[in-house]
Write a protein that holds these residues in place. Structure first.
Motif, PDB file in Angstrom:
ATOM      1  N   LEU A 282       0.829  -1.204   0.000  1.00 54.69           N
ATOM      2  CA  LEU A 282       0.000   0.000   0.000  1.00 54.69           C
ATOM      3  C   LEU A 282       0.862   1.252   0.000  1.00 54.69           C
ATOM      4  O   LEU A 282       0.572   2.219  -0.711  1.00 54.69           O
ATOM      5  CB  LEU A 282      -0.940  -0.003   1.215  1.00 54.69           C
ATOM      6  CG  LEU A 282      -1.944   1.145   1.298  1.00 54.69           C
ATOM      7  CD1 LEU A 282      -2.835   1.189   0.060  1.00 54.69           C
ATOM      8  CD2 LEU A 282      -2.785   1.006   2.555  1.00 54.69           C
TER       9      LEU A 282
ATOM     10  N   HIS B 248       2.234   2.119  -3.395  1.00 56.11           N
ATOM     11  CA  HIS B 248       1.258   2.703  -4.312  1.00 56.11           C
ATOM     12  C   HIS B 248       0.649   4.006  -3.793  1.00 56.11           C
ATOM     13  O   HIS B 248      -0.160   4.613  -4.476  1.00 56.11           O
ATOM     14  CB  HIS B 248       0.154   1.696  -4.613  1.00 56.11           C
ATOM     15  CG  HIS B 248       0.650   0.505  -5.376  1.00 56.11           C
ATOM     16  ND1 HIS B 248       1.064   0.570  -6.680  1.00 56.11           N
ATOM     17  CD2 HIS B 248       0.836  -0.778  -4.997  1.00 56.11           C
ATOM     18  CE1 HIS B 248       1.462  -0.607  -7.088  1.00 56.11           C
ATOM     19  NE2 HIS B 248       1.331  -1.454  -6.073  1.00 56.11           N
ATOM     20  N   SER B 249       1.004   4.397  -2.578  1.00 53.51           N
ATOM     21  CA  SER B 249       0.496   5.658  -2.028  1.00 53.51           C
ATOM     22  C   SER B 249       1.640   6.335  -1.280  1.00 53.51           C
ATOM     23  O   SER B 249       2.538   6.881  -1.903  1.00 53.51           O
ATOM     24  CB  SER B 249      -0.726   5.415  -1.134  1.00 53.51           C
ATOM     25  OG  SER B 249      -0.406   4.550  -0.053  1.00 53.51           O
ATOM     26  N   ALA B 250       1.607   6.294   0.047  1.00 56.83           N
ATOM     27  CA  ALA B 250       2.661   6.882   0.877  1.00 56.83           C
ATOM     28  C   ALA B 250       2.702   6.114   2.198  1.00 56.83           C
ATOM     29  O   ALA B 250       1.680   5.576   2.647  1.00 56.83           O
ATOM     30  CB  ALA B 250       2.380   8.354   1.139  1.00 56.83           C
TER      31      ALA B 250
ATOM     32  N   PHE C 126       0.089   7.302   4.760  1.00 58.77           N
ATOM     33  CA  PHE C 126      -1.261   6.878   4.395  1.00 58.77           C
ATOM     34  C   PHE C 126      -1.443   5.393   4.678  1.00 58.77           C
ATOM     35  O   PHE C 126      -2.493   4.979   5.181  1.00 58.77           O
ATOM     36  CB  PHE C 126      -1.564   7.155   2.919  1.00 58.77           C
ATOM     37  CG  PHE C 126      -2.917   6.636   2.513  1.00 58.77           C
ATOM     38  CD1 PHE C 126      -4.069   7.334   2.847  1.00 58.77           C
ATOM     39  CD2 PHE C 126      -3.038   5.436   1.836  1.00 58.77           C
ATOM     40  CE1 PHE C 126      -5.320   6.849   2.499  1.00 58.77           C
ATOM     41  CE2 PHE C 126      -4.281   4.933   1.493  1.00 58.77           C
ATOM     42  CZ  PHE C 126      -5.431   5.645   1.821  1.00 58.77           C
ATOM     43  N   ALA C 127      -0.413   4.569   4.381  1.00 58.26           N
ATOM     44  CA  ALA C 127      -0.502   3.134   4.648  1.00 58.26           C
ATOM     45  C   ALA C 127      -0.692   2.889   6.141  1.00 58.26           C
ATOM     46  O   ALA C 127      -1.480   2.025   6.543  1.00 58.26           O
ATOM     47  CB  ALA C 127       0.749   2.422   4.140  1.00 58.26           C
TER      48      ALA C 127
END
Length: 153
Positions: free
Chosen positions: A28, A31-33, A36-37
């Motif tokens: 995660l 694919h994001s930061a 955020f994960a």
């Protein structure tokens, strides 16, 4: 002996779940930061915990109000190191350490800090005197972690 076996199996299951959690959070974060994960992991963890509490209280009779002991105020801050662990693990999982190296070095940190907590009775854990074999344990876990991470290169 049966109770002790259940403890060992529970600890092994927790370790396996930790590896799954770190892998999912690392993916995660990729694919994001990482932050955020961590937020997503703790949000879904909170929802799962609420469901477990609701189910547990229905299965087992609730204790009457006021019969439960309250923990010290600082004990409620356990989620802070958990959030930082998720962020740091998400970052290192996506590094050359990969998942196995991340978990191996997390284990080294856990063993060393766990021994310090046992030795000094930190955070209210039962005191266990430091033994000479503890040095051997740390050396073996550390050398195994180094071999796992850097041995195949």
């Amino acid at each position: 002996m049966i109770g002790r076996s259940a403890d060992w199996l529970s600890a092994l299951a927790a370790g396996a779940l930790l590896a799954v959690m770190i892998a999912c959070n690392g993916l995660l974060a990729k694919h994001s930061a990482p932050v955020f994960a961590s937020w997503a992991a703790h949000g879904t963890g909170a929802a799962a915990a609420l469901l477990l509490v609701a189910g547990w209280s229905r299965i087992f009779k609730r204790q009457e109000a006021g019969t439960q002991k309250k923990g010290p105020a600082w004990a409620y801050l356990g989620g802070v190191p958990g959030a930082l662990t998720v962020v740091l693990a998400a970052i290192t999982t996506n590094s050359p350490l990969a998942l196995s190296g991340t978990i191996a070095f997390m284990l080294v940190g856990q063993v060393i800090f766990g021994m310090a907590m046992d030795c000094f009775g930190l955070f209210g854990v039962a005191k266990r005197p430091f033994a000479a074999t503890d040095v051997a344990v740390v050396a073996l876990v550390l050398s195994g972690s180094v071999l796992l991470t850097f041995g195949g290169r």
